[in-house]
Design an enzyme around this catalytic site. Structure first.
Site, short mmCIF file in Angstrom:
data_model
loop_
_atom_site.label_atom_id
_atom_site.label_comp_id
_atom_site.label_asym_id
_atom_site.label_seq_id
_atom_site.Cartn_x
_atom_site.Cartn_y
_atom_site.Cartn_z
N GLU A 253 0.88 -1.19 0.23
CA GLU A 253 -0.15 0.08 0.09
C GLU A 253 0.98 1.24 -0.10
OE1 GLU A 253 -3.18 -0.04 0.03
OE2 GLU A 253 -3.58 -2.11 0.43
N GLU A 387 4.17 13.72 -4.48
CA GLU A 387 3.32 13.62 -3.64
C GLU A 387 3.97 14.51 -2.29
OE1 GLU A 387 3.60 10.27 -1.45
OE2 GLU A 387 1.45 10.09 -0.66
P1 NAD Z 1 8.39 4.77 4.55
O1 NAD Z 1 8.22 4.03 3.25
O2 NAD Z 1 9.56 5.50 5.04
O3 NAD Z 1 8.12 3.70 5.73
C1 NAD Z 1 7.24 2.80 6.13
C2 NAD Z 1 7.62 1.75 6.92
O4 NAD Z 1 8.52 0.84 6.04
C3 NAD Z 1 8.37 2.05 8.18
O5 NAD Z 1 7.86 1.43 9.24
C4 NAD Z 1 9.81 2.07 7.91
O6 NAD Z 1 10.55 1.73 9.02
C5 NAD Z 1 9.58 0.69 7.06
N1 NAD Z 1 11.00 0.51 6.18
C6 NAD Z 1 11.80 1.68 5.78
N2 NAD Z 1 12.65 1.12 4.89
C7 NAD Z 1 12.48 -0.29 4.90
C8 NAD Z 1 13.06 -1.40 4.11
N3 NAD Z 1 14.12 -1.02 3.21
N4 NAD Z 1 12.41 -2.79 4.26
C9 NAD Z 1 11.41 -2.88 4.91
N5 NAD Z 1 10.82 -1.91 5.67
C10 NAD Z 1 11.37 -0.62 5.65
O7 NAD Z 1 6.99 5.55 4.51
P2 NAD Z 1 6.53 6.64 5.81
O8 NAD Z 1 7.43 7.90 5.39
O9 NAD Z 1 6.65 6.24 7.00
O10 NAD Z 1 5.00 6.99 5.17
C11 NAD Z 1 4.69 7.72 4.15
C12 NAD Z 1 4.24 7.14 2.79
O11 NAD Z 1 3.33 6.18 3.27
C13 NAD Z 1 3.58 8.10 2.12
O12 NAD Z 1 4.00 7.91 0.74
C14 NAD Z 1 2.19 7.90 2.12
O13 NAD Z 1 1.46 8.14 0.83
C15 NAD Z 1 2.20 6.15 2.23
N6 NAD Z 1 0.86 5.79 2.74
C16 NAD Z 1 0.28 4.75 1.88
C17 NAD Z 1 -1.00 4.26 2.37
C18 NAD Z 1 -1.66 3.55 1.81
O14 NAD Z 1 -2.80 2.69 2.27
N7 NAD Z 1 -1.41 3.31 0.22
C19 NAD Z 1 -1.40 4.78 3.82
C20 NAD Z 1 -0.58 5.66 4.64
C21 NAD Z 1 0.60 6.19 4.04
#
Ligand code: NAD
Length: 485
Positions: A253, A387
């Site tokens: 997601e 975004e």
């Molecule tokens: P992010 O991708 O930086 O991190 C998300 C999660 O992934 C965190 O728990 C992080 O610790 C973990 N992570 C980071 N690197 C990783 C790796 N290499 N392998 C596995 N896990 C890893 O995202 P964020 O900054 O926490 O959230 C914001 C983003 O999330 C925005 O782009 C937003 O649009 C998206 N988002 C999407 C939805 C949806 O349902 N589509 C919902 C909420 C947020």
């Protein structure tokens, strides 16, 4: 046995530990996250390493055979009892959520209410076998069997809803579940794990906190069968690549850049009242916030003026401000990213309809930015293409249906999209042409535990929630029975 309320009281101001096999589990090193409203350090949380991951995965694996053998009704019963226990701890969780996510009261209470309802409603879903053929000779059906150990990797913007929104479907279908919260918002997840430990058998629900090195330990782990990831598209691609080596099941997601198209026949005064919160909710830090607003040229000026008034009425303030509608950006990293986008205003000479570059906020504590509307910037500008994930967005002018569909679809993102008109048929026709996982007419935020949610293109792979979401937690199994041979 005491009342449910007494039984599930949890201390929300200390003792933040991992939950492994229903026990609190500490780590030699700890870390702290920051309250984005005050920039003060919050409580210490575990810094999990490979050995913690290995322990949790092995307990989850050991718990799987008995958990999957329970009936749907039994597993649903656990989920309902969990929802009751969470509710008994509502005020503590709400305070914590406000602190860790920088959420004003309205947003924190809304997230918790929806998350609890989500667990309850998910418990009512059932994944039945599909009977394909049933003749005198043979029967063919399709079954959905749980995959095993599932891991939910969760972002910081909706730490409770997005965690519980994975936990419910994972458990209901018979998987065991490990919750990995974001390093920026680990607190509510750890306490929800503590509450879960009072409800579920050992190893069924576990929660591990850590830094950015923790996620990759799960995506690489050979005994993890499925990763359900919510986060940015950039990280999603890394997760998908990492899961390839062990052929894990995967749901992604990811980010969004949702377009909303407004026809010229709408009641402007009414529609701006709806669109305002849908564009700026949680200071733009929702994947499905409206991020590109296309307004028909015939009503553009009137709409923009009314929209600006609505946005100016939003009070910005921290978790402690009961009247605030918009909180801070959730963390320093995101704050710097969004500020960089604001700095384009002067450089690109964008026309500002509300807000502006954040000089006005300097000197104050917290990652606050003024809600900002950019008036009709070029289609190829960063504010349209990227975004923002912060309280800044463009309003754009359109005149021709085909052209606006092309512009709305001209992005790698495909999470949600909406069309607003008094002519429902016309709006539905246009909505069908939009490339997105969810389309809405005269709304943008309808969500339900019964309806799948996910993205097209770079906004995701697979869907969460609803029966489609349950299938994502299962392997499909074809079952053949030959009655005569
Ligand atoms: P992010 O991708 O930086 O991190 C998300 C999660 O992934 C965190 O728990 C992080 O610790 C973990 N992570 C980071 N690197 C990783 C790796 N290499 N392998 C596995 N896990 C890893 O995202 P964020 O900054 O926490 O959230 C914001 C983003 O999330 C925005 O782009 C937003 O649009 C998206 N988002 C999407 C939805 C949806 O349902 N589509 C919902 C909420 C947020």
């Amino acid at each position: 046995m005491g009342s449910t309320t007494d039984l599930h009281k949890v201390d929300f101001t200390s003792n933040f530990q991992n939950i492994i096999n229903n026990a609190l589990s500490s780590t030699p090193e700890t870390r702290q996250a920051v309250d984005p409203s005050t920039e003060e350090l919050l409580y210490h949380v575990p810094l999990s390493k490979q050995s913690d991951v290995d322990r949790a995965v092995s307990f989850a694996k050991a718990a799987f055979p008995a958990w999957k053998e329970l009936s749907y009704d039994d597993r649903a019963g656990y989920l309902v009892r969990y929802a009751v226990a969470i509710e008994a701890n509502l005020s503590g969780l709400q305070e914590l959520l406000m602190k860790e996510a920088g959420k004003p009261v309205s947003n924190a209470s809304g997230e918790l209410a929806f998350a609890i309802a989500h667990v309850r409603e998910t418990a009512k879903l059932r994944l039945e076998d599909d009977l394909i053929e049933d003749t005198e000779e043979r029967k063919a059906s399709v079954r959905y069997v749980p995959v095993g150990v599932g891991v939910g990797i969760v972002p910081w913007n909706y730490p409770v809803l997005l965690g519980l929104g994975k936990l419910g479907p994972a458990l209901l279908t018979g998987n065991t579940f490990i919750w990995k919260p974001s390093p920026y918002s680990p607190y509510t997840a750890l306490k929800l794990g503590e509450i879960a430990a009072q409800i579920f058998p050992p190893g069924v629900v576990q929660v591990l906190s850590g830094d950015e090195s923790l996620g990759p330990l799960f995506t690489a782990h050979p005994e993890v069968a499925k990763i359900s990831f919510t986060g940015s598209s950039a990280t999603g691609k890394k997760v998908m690549a990492a899961c390839a080596s062990t052929l894990k099941r995967l749901t992604l997601e990811l980010g969004g850049n949702d377009a909303s198209i407004i026809y010229d026949d709408v009641d402007v005064a009414k529609v701006v009242q709806k669109i305002g919160p849908m564009a700026f909710m949680h200071s733009g830090q929702i994947c499905m916030d409206i991020k590109r607003l296309y307004v028909h040229e015939k009503i553009y000026d009137e709409f923009l003026a009314a929209f600006v008034q609505v946005v100016k009425s939003f009070k910005v303030g921290g978790g402690g401000d009961p009247e605030a509608f918009l909180g801070p950006v959730q963390n320093k990293m995101q704050f710097e990213k969004v500020k960089d986008l604001y700095s384009e205003i002067g450089k690109q000479k964008w026309k500002v309809a509300a807000g502006g570059e954040p000089a006005a906020c300097e000197g104050t504590r917290g990652f606050f930015l003024p809600p900002t509307i950019i008036d009709n910037p070029p289609d190829d500008s960063r504010i349209v293409v990227e975004e923002p994930f912060g309280p800044i967005m463009p309003v754009l002018k359109w005149s021709d249906e085909d052209e606006v569909v092309k512009r709305a679809n001209n992005t790698n993102m495909g999470l949600g999209a909406s069309v607003w008109s008094n002519d429902i048929e016309k709006a539905e026709r246009l909505a069908r042409r939009l490339e997105a996982g969810s389309t809405w007419v005269n709304s943008h935020f309808e969500l339900s535990p019964y309806v799948p949610f996910g993205g097209h293109k770079w906004s995701g792979v697979g869907m969460d929630w609803g029966v489609v979401g349950l299938k994502g937690w299962c392997n499909t199994q074809a079952s053949w029975v030959r009655k005569k041979f």
